[in-house]
Design an enzyme around this catalytic site. Structure first.
Site, mmCIF file in Angstrom:
data_model
loop_
_atom_site.group_PDB
_atom_site.id
_atom_site.type_symbol
_atom_site.label_atom_id
_atom_site.label_comp_id
_atom_site.label_asym_id
_atom_site.label_seq_id
_atom_site.Cartn_x
_atom_site.Cartn_y
_atom_site.Cartn_z
ATOM 1 C CB CYS A 65 -2.618 5.194 -22.620
ATOM 2 S SG CYS A 65 -3.477 5.271 -21.277
ATOM 3 C CB THR A 67 -5.099 8.643 -17.928
ATOM 4 O OG1 THR A 67 -5.525 7.490 -18.267
ATOM 5 C CG2 THR A 67 -5.974 9.916 -18.570
ATOM 6 C CG HIS A 98 6.003 -1.630 -0.181
ATOM 7 N ND1 HIS A 98 5.208 -0.371 0.665
ATOM 8 C CD2 HIS A 98 7.298 -1.452 0.155
ATOM 9 C CE1 HIS A 98 6.243 0.084 1.556
ATOM 10 N NE2 HIS A 98 7.283 -0.472 1.170
ATOM 11 C CG HIS A 133 6.363 -5.430 1.415
ATOM 12 N ND1 HIS A 133 5.383 -4.485 1.712
ATOM 13 C CD2 HIS A 133 7.426 -4.756 1.862
ATOM 14 C CE1 HIS A 133 5.774 -3.504 2.527
ATOM 15 N NE2 HIS A 133 7.143 -3.732 2.621
#
Length: 150
Positions: A65, A67, A98, A133
């Site tokens: 989009c 941003t 991660h 992670h």
């Protein structure tokens, strides 16, 4: 691998270029975005791609989009989605390694097409590392499971 892609009106051109790039890299691409420059609501396209990823209709998703933020916020409301906004390739690589991000988002008004391609490539080339992670991703997903909606 099948990639779902979604966008709003601000990102039609970039979406089309990223779709072609993904195809050149050998990925199958499903277009869930708009092809119109008429103003529209990014949330609908974020949700559409997120639901396709969650339902395993596609393996991963890319959202664009203005941003990258609004469309990713909408996607992250769908259970099982970890959408991350990235404006450079290091973060894109790390969110896969991660955080096991299953959706990548970026802004057509923030980055250019060559940077977008670098980000996409870094994200797709990375693999989730698991280990410590995995525990952290599990914690994130547990928050989602415990959420109480009013």
């Amino acid at each position: 691998m099948k990639i779902g892609i979604g966008n709003d009106h601000s990102a039609v051109g970039m979406k089309n270029e990223i779709m072609e790039y993904l195809k050149e890299l050998g990925y199958e691409v499903v277009n869930y975005g708009t092809d119109s420059n008429e103003s529209c609501n990014y949330a609908a396209y974020g949700e559409r791609v997120a639901r396709a990823v969650a339902a395993k209709e596609v393996d991963l998703g890319v959202l664009i989009c203005g941003t990258g933020v609004g469309i990713s916020l909408a996607a992250n409301k769908v259970k099982g989605i970890r959408a991350a906004v990235c404006s450079e390739s290091c973060t894109a690589r790390l969110v896969r390694q991660h955080n096991n991000a299953n959706i990548l988002a970026f802004g057509a008004r923030i980055i250019g097409i060559e940077t977008a391609k670098e980000i996409v490539k870094a994200w797709l080339d990375a693999e989730f590392e698991g280990g410590r992670h995995q525990e952290r991703v599990d914690m994130i997903m547990a928050i989602e499971e415990s959420r109480t909606d009013s």
